[in-house]
Design an enzyme around this catalytic site. Structure first.
Site, short mmCIF file in Angstrom:
data_model
loop_
_atom_site.label_atom_id
_atom_site.label_comp_id
_atom_site.label_asym_id
_atom_site.label_seq_id
_atom_site.Cartn_x
_atom_site.Cartn_y
_atom_site.Cartn_z
N ALA A 177 82.96 48.20 13.67
CA ALA A 177 84.24 47.56 13.37
C ALA A 177 84.26 46.20 14.07
CB ALA A 177 85.37 48.44 13.87
N GLY A 183 81.34 51.80 13.62
CA GLY A 183 81.86 51.98 12.25
C GLY A 183 80.77 51.86 11.19
N GLU A 223 79.26 55.20 11.03
CA GLU A 223 80.23 56.09 10.36
C GLU A 223 80.26 55.84 8.85
OE1 GLU A 223 83.01 54.71 13.42
OE2 GLU A 223 83.70 56.78 13.55
N GLU A 278 81.12 53.35 20.98
CA GLU A 278 82.55 53.12 21.23
C GLU A 278 82.97 53.36 22.68
OE1 GLU A 278 81.31 54.55 18.57
OE2 GLU A 278 82.31 53.80 16.78
#
Ligand code: DAK
Length: 257
Positions: free
Chosen positions: A66, A111, A114, A134
């Site tokens: 992200a 992300g 993911e 993270e």
């Protein structure tokens, strides 16, 4: 004119989506997620779709997570809204009725990992790097990583990756079952072409039914999952595709699906 954050290329019903923010290593910001969701809403309506490939622009990164710059000043409410947009979009990718393949051409972090986990399977270049870092940023995976990673690689390895934040290389990703195969980066494009031809050449209803059987079956206990497989197997005999496939075998020719 606004930046084009996702390039779309199509060949024989196989759509290739390239996330294109190479200066930020293709990090997922709101613009990328909004555009990805818009494209997926269009794709899920298409009966002629055969498969989707997703990758990142350049030779360094698939998706480096992200977008930290965009995320860093978010309030808890904004973070929740951002996560729910991402979760919704990633779910749409996962539930497309056709196979979705991640072509992981470099960093596949946070992300990005993911996103790859929501794909049906993944092919990595030999320079790919995976991780859920993270915890190093003081958060946990917010785009489904704590749930899809243990389902893909088992809870012990998922906890190893999620709690240490350590990065792993492509060979380790292959060994733990995070990706299906690894190849030299220079061969990834040729492989994508070959895969496009292969996926576009198979019986489209059978390919969709295979995905449905695996995905929906995994959510059920074995007996009802086997009943689902039987129903989908019988359904394959209801259309022209099975007749063409089996006639072609008997007539010693290639099927024309
Ligand atoms: N976001 C924004 N920019 C990024 C980025 C990212 N994730 N990753 C890299 N960049 C940018 C860098 O800032 C740099 O920009 P400039 O300085 O050139 O302007 C450019 O990309 C090139 O990066 P580097 O110069 O750092 O390149 P290196 O080769 O030296 O290093 C690296 C590559 C991938 C190892 C490094 O960039 C890195 O560690 N990047 C961060 C990777 C990461 O931590 N990803 C996970 C992000 S967190 C949520 C909860 C959690 C999350 C989301 C939502 N909710 C509950 C709401 C978290 C999700 C994540 O994904």
């Amino acid at each position: 004119m606004s930046e084009k954050v996702i390039e779309v290329v199509e060949s024989s019903g196989v759509v290739r989506l390239t996330i294109s923010r190479p200066k930020a290593l293709n990090a997922l910001n709101s613009a990328v997620l909004t555009e990805l969701e818009r494209l997926l809403c269009e794709l899920e309506q298409r009966n002629d779709l055969r498969a989707v490939l997703i990758t990142g622009a350049g030779e360094k990164s698939f998706v480096a997570g992200a977008d930290i710059t965009e995320m860093k000043d978010k309030t808890p409410e904004e973070a929740r809204a951002f996560a729910s947009q991402a979760l919704r979009t990633i779910k749409r990718l996962e539930t497309l009725p056709v196979p979705v393949v991640a072509l992981v051409n470099g960093f596949c972090l946070g992300g990005g990992c993911e996103l790859a986990l929501a794909c049906d399977w993944a092919v990595a270049s030999d320079n790919a790097v995976f991780g859920q870092p993270e915890v190093l940023l003081g958060v946990i995976p917010g785009f489904g990583g704590t749930q899809r990673l243990p389902r893909r690689v088992g809870p012990a390895m998922a906890l190893d990756l999620v709690t240490t934040g350590r990065k792993i290389d492509a060979q380790e990703a292959l060994r733990i079952g995070l990706v299906n195969r690894v190849m030299p980066q220079a061969e990834l494009e040729a492989y994508a072409d070959e895969l496009t031809k292969q996926l576009a050449g198979n019986g489209p209803q059978a390919v969709r039914a295979s995905k449905q059987a695996v995905h929906d079956g995994m959510e059920q206990e074995l007996d009802s999952a086997l009943a689902l497989e039987t129903a989908l197997f019988a359904f394959c005999f209801a259309g022209e595709e099975q007749k063409e496939g089996m006639s072609a075998f008997v007539e010693k020719r290639k099927p024309n699906f």
